[in-house]
Scaffold this active site. Sequence first.
Site, short mmCIF file in Angstrom:
data_model
loop_
_atom_site.label_atom_id
_atom_site.label_comp_id
_atom_site.label_asym_id
_atom_site.label_seq_id
_atom_site.Cartn_x
_atom_site.Cartn_y
_atom_site.Cartn_z
CG HIS A 1 -1.82 1.14 1.37
ND1 HIS A 1 -3.18 1.03 1.18
CD2 HIS A 1 -1.58 2.44 1.68
CE1 HIS A 1 -3.73 2.22 1.36
NE2 HIS A 1 -2.78 3.09 1.67
CD GLU A 2 1.42 3.37 3.73
OE1 GLU A 2 1.47 4.46 3.11
OE2 GLU A 2 0.45 3.05 4.43
CG HIS B 1 0.36 6.15 -0.57
ND1 HIS B 1 -0.77 6.45 -1.31
CD2 HIS B 1 -0.10 5.66 0.62
CE1 HIS B 1 -1.85 6.14 -0.62
NE2 HIS B 1 -1.48 5.66 0.55
#
Length: 183
Positions: free
Chosen positions: A81-82, A85
């Site tokens: 997920h990160e 980003h």
Amino acid sequence: PRVMTPERCERELHDMATRTSPIVRFMLQKLAEAGCAIDARFFSVETCDKSVVGGFRPPDGVVMCHNQIHDRTTMENMLAHELIHAYDQCRGGKKMNWLDVRQHACSEVRAANLSGDCHWMNELMRGRVFFDLKKHHQKCVRRRAELSVAMNPNCTSDAHAKQVVDEVFERCFKDTAPYDDIP
């Protein structure tokens, strides 16, 4: 349940980045190909007071909250997920503004969609019951994006978070880069 020690977090990260996690290795490779190669200094292990397992803190990198991570799967999903980003930051460069709720919402939709956050097994573990997997995936992506956007200092309410996610959802859900499709 027991949580990871900072040392175990660091060991697991090294292991995932070099050997055992295809999704983490893929994202690290795609970041390098996009001109944003990262190394171990991009990741920091911290004790966090909020009930989050990790976060992306530009320009420093990914924070892993060892006191909130119970297992390897949770850690791998958080890293996936990160790293989406981080990829969005790399792709957007100086134009990427995390305080802009629309830009933030788009990245959250992408991260929830592409990281495995909304895989049916993870949803089942959260106690969610569903009947239509395809619709459920999109609902989950929306819900998780709204929760993250609601934490943005420029988001005024849960209703505002929902509105902004609704505005960007279609475009950002279709944007699966660096993947060809939803993994």
